[in-house]
Motif scaffolding. Structure first.
Motif, PDB file in Angstrom:
ATOM      1  N   UNK A   1      12.291   8.370   4.179  1.00 41.70           N
ATOM      2  CA  UNK A   1      13.340   7.306   4.626  1.00 41.70           C
ATOM      3  C   UNK A   1      13.590   6.309   3.626  1.00 41.70           C
ATOM      4  N   UNK A   2      12.694   6.268   2.836  1.00 40.22           N
ATOM      5  CA  UNK A   2      12.544   5.273   1.637  1.00 40.22           C
ATOM      6  C   UNK A   2      13.432   5.344   0.368  1.00 40.22           C
TER       7      UNK A   2
ATOM      8  N   UNK B 276      13.017  13.497  10.463  1.00 36.04           N
ATOM      9  CA  UNK B 276      12.533  13.246   9.170  1.00 36.04           C
ATOM     10  C   UNK B 276      11.065  13.859   9.001  1.00 36.04           C
ATOM     11  N   UNK B 277      10.187  13.799  10.101  1.00 33.97           N
ATOM     12  CA  UNK B 277       8.759  14.425  10.038  1.00 33.97           C
ATOM     13  C   UNK B 277       8.916  16.037  10.265  1.00 33.97           C
TER      14      UNK B 277
ATOM     15  N   UNK C 165       0.922  -1.139   0.045  1.00 33.11           N
ATOM     16  CA  UNK C 165       0.020   0.142  -0.102  1.00 33.11           C
ATOM     17  C   UNK C 165       0.882   1.231   0.061  1.00 33.11           C
ATOM     18  N   UNK C 166       1.908   1.256   0.834  1.00 29.21           N
ATOM     19  CA  UNK C 166       2.798   2.352   0.935  1.00 29.21           C
ATOM     20  C   UNK C 166       3.383   2.558  -0.596  1.00 29.21           C
ATOM     21  N   UNK C 167       3.894   1.631  -1.084  1.00 33.85           N
ATOM     22  CA  UNK C 167       4.349   1.848  -2.291  1.00 33.85           C
ATOM     23  C   UNK C 167       3.581   2.426  -3.479  1.00 33.85           C
ATOM     24  N   UNK C 168       2.237   1.889  -3.504  1.00 34.57           N
ATOM     25  CA  UNK C 168       1.254   2.282  -4.272  1.00 34.57           C
ATOM     26  C   UNK C 168       1.040   3.870  -4.198  1.00 34.57           C
ATOM     27  N   UNK C 169       1.012   4.211  -2.598  1.00 37.60           N
ATOM     28  CA  UNK C 169       0.698   5.485  -2.405  1.00 37.60           C
ATOM     29  C   UNK C 169       1.980   6.492  -2.786  1.00 37.60           C
ATOM     30  N   UNK C 170       3.169   5.801  -2.384  1.00 34.21           N
ATOM     31  CA  UNK C 170       4.322   6.609  -2.883  1.00 34.21           C
ATOM     32  C   UNK C 170       4.400   6.840  -4.586  1.00 34.21           C
ATOM     33  N   UNK C 171       3.862   5.909  -5.218  1.00 36.17           N
ATOM     34  CA  UNK C 171       3.810   6.112  -6.686  1.00 36.17           C
ATOM     35  C   UNK C 171       2.705   7.114  -7.018  1.00 36.17           C
ATOM     36  N   UNK C 172       1.552   6.993  -6.521  1.00 38.22           N
ATOM     37  CA  UNK C 172       0.288   8.120  -6.483  1.00 38.22           C
ATOM     38  C   UNK C 172       0.929   9.284  -6.293  1.00 38.22           C
ATOM     39  N   UNK C 173       1.313   9.590  -4.784  1.00 38.49           N
ATOM     40  CA  UNK C 173       1.685  10.883  -4.260  1.00 38.49           C
ATOM     41  C   UNK C 173       3.034  10.944  -4.140  1.00 38.49           C
ATOM     42  N   UNK C 174       3.818  11.238  -5.209  1.00 35.42           N
ATOM     43  CA  UNK C 174       5.397  11.059  -4.886  1.00 35.42           C
ATOM     44  C   UNK C 174       5.776  12.304  -4.128  1.00 35.42           C
TER      45      UNK C 174
ATOM     46  N   UNK D 288      18.264   5.309  14.484  1.00 30.13           N
ATOM     47  CA  UNK D 288      17.679   4.111  14.789  1.00 30.13           C
ATOM     48  C   UNK D 288      16.226   3.963  14.388  1.00 30.13           C
ATOM     49  N   UNK D 289      15.374   4.868  14.217  1.00 26.92           N
ATOM     50  CA  UNK D 289      14.033   4.683  13.778  1.00 26.92           C
ATOM     51  C   UNK D 289      13.701   4.531  12.354  1.00 26.92           C
ATOM     52  N   UNK D 290      12.750   4.438  11.758  1.00 27.84           N
ATOM     53  CA  UNK D 290      12.057   4.373  10.251  1.00 27.84           C
ATOM     54  C   UNK D 290      11.601   5.557   9.838  1.00 27.84           C
ATOM     55  N   UNK D 291      11.787   6.824  10.535  1.00 27.46           N
ATOM     56  CA  UNK D 291      11.273   8.121  10.236  1.00 27.46           C
ATOM     57  C   UNK D 291      10.347   8.582  11.437  1.00 27.46           C
ATOM     58  N   UNK D 292       9.606   7.572  12.093  1.00 25.84           N
ATOM     59  CA  UNK D 292       8.684   7.803  13.130  1.00 25.84           C
ATOM     60  C   UNK D 292       9.310   7.082  14.235  1.00 25.84           C
ATOM     61  N   UNK D 293       9.045   7.867  15.615  1.00 27.02           N
ATOM     62  CA  UNK D 293       9.621   7.214  16.715  1.00 27.02           C
ATOM     63  C   UNK D 293       8.173   6.839  17.585  1.00 27.02           C
ATOM     64  N   UNK D 294       7.707   5.551  17.431  1.00 29.49           N
ATOM     65  CA  UNK D 294       6.347   5.238  18.001  1.00 29.49           C
ATOM     66  C   UNK D 294       6.563   5.299  19.613  1.00 29.49           C
ATOM     67  N   UNK D 295       7.741   5.332  20.242  1.00 29.03           N
ATOM     68  CA  UNK D 295       7.611   5.459  21.707  1.00 29.03           C
ATOM     69  C   UNK D 295       7.321   6.848  22.018  1.00 29.03           C
TER      70      UNK D 295
END
Length: 732
Positions: free
Chosen positions: A153-154, A125-126, A30-39, A96-103
């Motif tokens: 991040x991608x 990143x945010x 879904x992320x890849x699809x959205x990434x393509x639709x909303x670059x 260490x995170x992927x763009x978002x820090x859940x904690x």
């Protein structure tokens, strides 16, 4: 039974794991699809930059805002301490995170539900995502921000994202990016910052309006708190911590440099970063102009401009288009302003005359009245000096010898020289004889460029100004010989004290330079030009609105600027005057103003090898002969034995007044007209009006006749039967 239970649990865990993996894979798809639709809008990561213009030594001349009105300078070279400091305050788990820090999000959510004040959980990143697409704070926009952070991040590495942050982060007001912040808060580049300065910069993006360093009230307390955190985190050692604590700060914002605006505008237009301008020379020149203009404002001179050319590099190294933008009409610039240049073009006439064999430096010239149709030039003083050397005629800036020499040059005159340099726009007839006195208009820059030929052996070399060629010239143009260039420059460098008068005190202790001044009609435009081997400096004083000044002159009011400029330059640079060139010989030379049977005035003078001196028989004018007769420089016996006798016998008399084809306007039926005619030989002339009788009169005398409304033929006959007839018209 126990085995069965464990097996069931393992299968359940495996099922959950598979489900989780499938769910994550689905999310990823879904992320890849959205990434393509909303670059990503990559242009938002590379916003337009402000520009910095540097002088030849790397000093900043001027800075220009980015297209969106922001001070923003991209950089890929952020100091490591600054990076660590920013991560400490903004996102310590960035790597260490992927763009978002859940904690961090959970912690912030819990806090915000139980407290009135709110805290954020945005990663770097945010924050970059928010900088790309600024919007109001809302849960919907926060979700978009998280998605954009994941995209960053991608598509980019951590170091690239961190660099985006440093280039786009807000630092208060219209300052974006850490490099602009360092420039405007500390006046430094990033690699010049102290630890304390880096620490302070790290605190601003968290709350840019509150923490901006030009308004933060407790800046030193904030600084000490920040460096203590850096020390505890091990980012700086104890010694650096103590130095940072002792480093004081004030609320300041450094102004953007604003030097050489006329020059900088052209340089920015041409896309330059590094220029040939010398900011030290520029500022010295501006200070000299400002000091000089304090007194001249009282004489209705409100504006001034100046240029300095490096004669070897052929580049403009200083240009003041307007000495004071706050002065009357001071927002204008002399860059493209074309004005009458007064007497400043006379040296080029003398150079051409040297090349043509009309003169040597000591040749005698006759300064007396001359009549050229309707044009009757006068000297600035109103009088005449009589017999003068060519050198003195040039240095005293006498009008008559310059006009006379230019006429004698024929088809190799000042007009042709200016035409080769692409500095005239009209025909030769349009300018007439007055071109010798500066009736052709040109800019100060073109005038200075023209003078640079003296330092370059008579060659007009292309001149670079802020990244472009002046006058669109990109090839060398030879205008005069190297020999006449040197001899003319030498003559201009030997101005006598009697010429300089009260300006003498300003000229003392000036390094050897050649200089010339000029004053246009009505003292509207005042010029001074000086040069040596190294530099050419030209100055203009006047009013951009072309109003008259209060009787200013180039000599009295502009030359001091030239002297002061060269004096100051000599303190900082090794200056050299022109050295003699091959092809100049010193030999006995007859410098008489007339060709006598035997030379009366033989002197050792400098001549150009291979240039034969022209005899004066064909070029001498009737007014000049009349002057020599009346002042005892020539008698009948000398004339009868002169080599010029046969030539002069066939020359027609010269009508001084009226001139051929003149139209005289009158309010009465009968008009009184003054007839004045010069014979080349003999004391008498014979005048006739229409079909009347010839009446004799002294050569050069003023004779009044009464003429009616009509066309008339006037005749002048000399003793050798040479007749000159002209037509005039008298009408109401």
């Amino acid at each position: 039974e126990h085995f069965g239970y464990n097996h069931a649990m393992k299968m359940k865990k495996l099922k959950i794991l598979k489900f989780a993996l499938v769910f994550l894979a689905l999310l990823f798809v879904i992320f890849l699809i959205l990434d393509a639709i909303f670059p990503l809008n990559l242009s938002a990561l590379n916003k337009s930059q402000a520009k910095i213009l540097y002088d030849t030594d790397g000093k900043i001349i001027r800075m220009q805002l980015a297209n969106d009105g922001i001070w923003r300078f991209h950089t890929d070279d952020v100091p490591e301490i600054l990076k660590q400091s920013a991560l400490l305050f903004e996102d310590k788990y960035f790597y260490y995170h992927f763009g978002v820090n859940p904690l961090a999000i959970m912690r912030a959510t819990a806090y915000n539900l139980t407290h009135k004040n709110r805290i954020g959980a945005s990663t770097i990143s945010m924050q970059v995502a928010r900088m790309m697409e600024p919007s109001e704070r809302s849960y919907t926009n926060k979700i978009k921000e998280i998605f954009r952070a994941l995209q960053l991040e991608w598509h980019f590495s951590k170091d690239e994202i961190l660099n985006f942050y440093f280039n786009l982060a807000p630092y208060g007001g219209n300052i974006e990016g850490v490099r602009a912040a360092a420039r405007f808060y500390f006046g430094r580049e990033l690699n010049e910052l102290s630890y304390a300065q880096m620490a302070l910069l790290s605190t601003i993006p968290k709350n840019p309006n509150k923490n901006r360093l030009d308004k933060k009230s407790d800046i030193n307390r904030l600084k000490n708190r920040v460096v203590k955190l850096l020390y505890k985190a091990g980012i700086i050692d104890l010694s650096a911590f103590k130095r940072a604590q002792n480093e004081p700060f004030k609320n300041t914002r450094v102004k953007a440099p604003y030097n050489a605006p006329s020059y900088a505008d052209v340089a920015f237009k041409n896309g330059l970063t590094k220029t040939n301008l010398d900011l030290e020379i520029q500022n010295d020149l501006l200070n000299i102009l400002n000091n000089a203009m304090i007194k001249l404002r009282e004489k209705n001179a409100n504006n001034a401009a100046a240029v300095v050319i490096d004669n070897e590099k052929m580049s403009v190294v200083a240009f003041v288009g307007s000495h004071d933008e706050r002065a009357k009409d001071g927002q204008n610039s002399a860059l493209n302003m074309k004005r009458n240049v007064g007497s400043t073009l006379k040296p080029f006439i003398f150079s051409l005359a040297l090349d043509s064999g009309l003169i040597t430096p000591k040749t005698q010239l006759i300064d007396t009245e001359i009549f050229i149709n309707e044009y009757v030039p006068r000297n600035f003083s109103g009088g005449f000096l009589g017999i003068v050397s060519a050198k003195d005629a040039l240095n005293f800036s006498l009008n008559i010898p310059a006009v006379n020499l230019n006429l004698k040059l024929g088809d190799n005159s000042l007009y042709e020289l200016l035409d080769r340099a692409n500095l005239v726009n009209e025909s030769k007839e349009f300018y007439g004889a007055s071109i010798a006195l500066g009736s052709s208009e040109m800019s100060l820059l073109n005038l200075a460029h023209l003078y640079s030929i003296y330092a370059n052996g008579g060659v007009l070399r292309p001149l670079e100004f802020a990244g472009e060629f002046i006058n669109a010239q990109d090839t060398n143009i030879t205008l005069i010989s190297p020999q006449s260039a040197y001899l003319t420059a030498k003559m201009m460098s030997e101005a006598s004290r009697s010429y300089l008068k009260n300006v003498w005190r300003y000229a003392q202790d000036t390094p050897t330079i050649a200089f010339k001044t000029g004053t246009s009609y009505g003292s509207r435009d005042i010029y001074a030009i000086g040069f040596d081997k190294d530099y050419t400096i030209a100055v203009w004083i006047g009013n951009f609105n072309a109003q008259k000044t209060d009787k200013l002159t180039g000599l009295n009011d502009a030359s001091k600027i030239i002297f002061d400029a060269f004096k100051l330059m000599a303190q900082k640079r090794n200056l050299h005057f022109l050295t003699s060139t091959d092809g100049i010989i010193k030999i006995p030379t007859c410098v008489d103003a007339f060709e006598f049977e035997q030379c009366k005035n033989l002197q050792i003078d400098e001549q150009i090898s291979g240039v034969w001196l022209k005899d004066k028989c064909t070029s001498i004018r009737g007014e000049e002969l009349d002057f020599m007769y009346k002042n005892g420089f020539l008698n009948k016996e000398e004339l009868s034995s002169s080599p010029c006798l046969e030539t002069l016998k066939s020359k027609k008399p010269l009508f001084a007044s009226p001139y051929a084809n003149e139209t005289i306007l009158s309010d009465s039926n009968i008009t009184k007209v003054m007839l004045k005619c010069y014979a080349y030989l003999g004391d008498e002339i014979y005048l006739k009006v229409d079909d009347g009788e010839f009446k004799n009169a002294p050569s050069g005398s003023e004779n009044i006749v009464s003429l009616g409304i009509s066309e008339h033929t006037l005749s002048c006959l000399d003793e050798n039967s040479n007749l000159n007839e002209i037509q005039i018209k008298i009408r109401r």
